[in-house]
Design an enzyme around this catalytic site. Structure first.
Site, PDB file in Angstrom:
ATOM      1  N   PRO A 181       0.814  -1.218   0.000  1.00 48.58           N
ATOM      2  CA  PRO A 181       0.000   0.000   0.000  1.00 48.58           C
ATOM      3  C   PRO A 181       0.848   1.269   0.000  1.00 48.58           C
ATOM      4  O   PRO A 181       0.342   2.350  -0.294  1.00 48.58           O
ATOM      5  CB  PRO A 181      -0.834  -0.116   1.287  1.00 48.58           C
ATOM      6  CG  PRO A 181      -0.119  -1.108   2.139  1.00 48.58           C
ATOM      7  CD  PRO A 181       0.639  -2.010   1.215  1.00 48.58           C
ATOM      8  N   GLU A 221       3.470  -6.567   8.457  1.00 46.05           N
ATOM      9  CA  GLU A 221       3.784  -5.153   8.194  1.00 46.05           C
ATOM     10  C   GLU A 221       4.624  -4.976   6.933  1.00 46.05           C
ATOM     11  O   GLU A 221       5.083  -3.876   6.638  1.00 46.05           O
ATOM     12  CB  GLU A 221       4.501  -4.533   9.394  1.00 46.05           C
ATOM     13  CG  GLU A 221       3.665  -4.521  10.672  1.00 46.05           C
ATOM     14  CD  GLU A 221       2.349  -3.758  10.516  1.00 46.05           C
ATOM     15  OE1 GLU A 221       2.386  -2.612  10.064  1.00 46.05           O
ATOM     16  OE2 GLU A 221       1.296  -4.334  10.854  1.00 46.05           O
ATOM     17  N   ARG A 270      -5.292  -9.758 -19.481  1.00 42.73           N
ATOM     18  CA  ARG A 270      -6.347  -9.522 -20.466  1.00 42.73           C
ATOM     19  C   ARG A 270      -5.889  -8.627 -21.616  1.00 42.73           C
ATOM     20  O   ARG A 270      -6.549  -8.557 -22.643  1.00 42.73           O
ATOM     21  CB  ARG A 270      -7.615  -8.964 -19.808  1.00 42.73           C
ATOM     22  CG  ARG A 270      -7.465  -7.622 -19.205  1.00 42.73           C
ATOM     23  CD  ARG A 270      -8.741  -7.213 -18.481  1.00 42.73           C
ATOM     24  NE  ARG A 270      -9.841  -6.901 -19.404  1.00 42.73           N
ATOM     25  CZ  ARG A 270      -9.912  -5.781 -20.122  1.00 42.73           C
ATOM     26  NH1 ARG A 270      -8.972  -4.855 -20.048  1.00 42.73           N
ATOM     27  NH2 ARG A 270     -10.927  -5.578 -20.943  1.00 42.73           N
ATOM     28  N   ASP A 278     -11.594   0.184 -23.739  1.00 42.97           N
ATOM     29  CA  ASP A 278     -11.846   0.209 -22.296  1.00 42.97           C
ATOM     30  C   ASP A 278     -11.757   1.594 -21.694  1.00 42.97           C
ATOM     31  O   ASP A 278     -11.025   2.442 -22.168  1.00 42.97           O
ATOM     32  CB  ASP A 278     -10.781  -0.604 -21.547  1.00 42.97           C
ATOM     33  CG  ASP A 278     -11.033  -2.087 -21.618  1.00 42.97           C
ATOM     34  OD1 ASP A 278     -12.171  -2.473 -21.871  1.00 42.97           O
ATOM     35  OD2 ASP A 278     -10.065  -2.836 -21.418  1.00 42.97           O
TER      36      ASP A 278
HETATM   37 CL1  6GU Z   1      -0.596  -4.068  -2.749  1.00 45.61          CL
HETATM   38  N1  6GU Z   1      -1.176  -4.485  -0.216  1.00 45.61           N
HETATM   39  C1  6GU Z   1      -1.872  -4.243   0.904  1.00 45.61           C
HETATM   40  N2  6GU Z   1      -1.586  -4.951   1.995  1.00 45.61           N
HETATM   41  N3  6GU Z   1      -2.806  -3.293   0.995  1.00 45.61           N
HETATM   42  C2  6GU Z   1      -3.064  -2.603  -0.116  1.00 45.61           C
HETATM   43  C3  6GU Z   1      -2.399  -2.816  -1.320  1.00 45.61           C
HETATM   44  C4  6GU Z   1      -1.434  -3.779  -1.330  1.00 45.61           C
HETATM   45  N4  6GU Z   1      -2.880  -1.958  -2.230  1.00 45.61           N
HETATM   46  C5  6GU Z   1      -3.804  -1.248  -1.624  1.00 45.61           C
HETATM   47  N5  6GU Z   1      -3.918  -1.624  -0.344  1.00 45.61           N
END
Ligand code: 6GU
Length: 243
Positions: free
Chosen positions: A89, A116, A161, A176
């Site tokens: 994230p 983590e 895809r 798309d």
């Molecule tokens: Cl790639 N991993 C995690 N744990 N949370 C996320 C993410 C990835 N992308 C958005 N939230």
């Protein structure tokens, strides 16, 4: 395209045998290998995590099993250089342009972190390896998931895809929402099929007219309206300009 995934939850990837991705595998358009990270741990409990240096909550995945897993995967093909994708994230947000860029690589390796995250030296190490084609740390949006597995499924589907021969109608890929070209940075407008009237609701008349020019302009206008309403940041042209 070859796709390898390293995870402590191999069962998360059972959906890769279904639908579009399953057909792409069966047709030999993609070759997918799922690896259990725990088979690269050597202590009695097959541990892959430890407490963070500097303190703090949670656990961090250690570099040792990751290094062994990734080196073993890379050693199976010395003719190709893999791209290492580390879903996190804290990475750049994955988008259609990334999907298009990645779809031209012959080999993607996804390293799914839990807890983590993965010791930062893993990404650093593979970024400096000339036998790898680079490291991409990416997330799929502004929310937190429990691990990289679901994000990996999202990215694999978006990339696969786009491969030639995977989606029957090539135009359905180029038209798309977000695809490069005339529809770039617009979402698609509404679509309709039979019956012409349903529960008192009529299909817009222009779509029944057979007038291809009028239909195309109507659809372009609907895409503009829908983008302004649902994605004002795209309509303002302030999204994706960093690429
Ligand atoms: Cl790639 N991993 C995690 N744990 N949370 C996320 C993410 C990835 N992308 C958005 N939230």
């Amino acid at each position: 395209m070859r796709i390898d995934v390293v995870t402590i939850f191999p069962d998360y990837f059972m959906p890769l045998a279904l639908s579009l991705l399953g057909k792409a595998s069966a047709a030999g358009l993609i070759e997918v290998h799922i690896h259990d990270l725990r088979t690269f741990a050597h202590d009695r409990h097959n541990s892959v995590d430890d407490t963070p240096f500097g303190g703090g909550p949670g656990m961090v995945m250690g570099p040792q099993p990751w290094g062994e897993a990734l080196d073993e995967i890379a050693a199976t093909n010395n003719a190709l250089r893999p791209v290492l994708v580390v879903p996190t994230p804290s990475g750049a947000v994955f988008d259609q342009r990334m999907a298009q860029a990645w779809s031209t690589h012959p080999w993607l390796v996804f390293a799914c972190g839990r807890y983590e995250g993965i010791d930062a030296r893993v990404a650093q190490h593979y970024a400096g390896r000339s036998d790898w084609a680079g490291v991409r740390e990416v997330g799929i949006g502004d929310y937190v998931l429990a691990g990289g597995e679901v994000a990996t499924l999202v990215m694999v589907e978006a990339v696969v895809r786009l491969l030639p021969g995977v989606v029957g109608n090539e135009a359905s890929v180029t038209d798309d929402s977000f695809a490069a070209g005339s529809m770039a940075q617009l979402v698609e407008g509404p679509v309709f099929t039979k019956p012409q009237e349903w529960r008192g609701l009529e299909v817009p008349e222009v779509l029944l007219s057979g007038h291809h020019g009028r239909i195309a302009s109507w659809r372009a206008e609907q895409a503009r309206l829908r983008t302004a309403q649902m994605r004002p940041e795209l309509a303002a042209g302030t999204h994706g300009l960093q690429h």
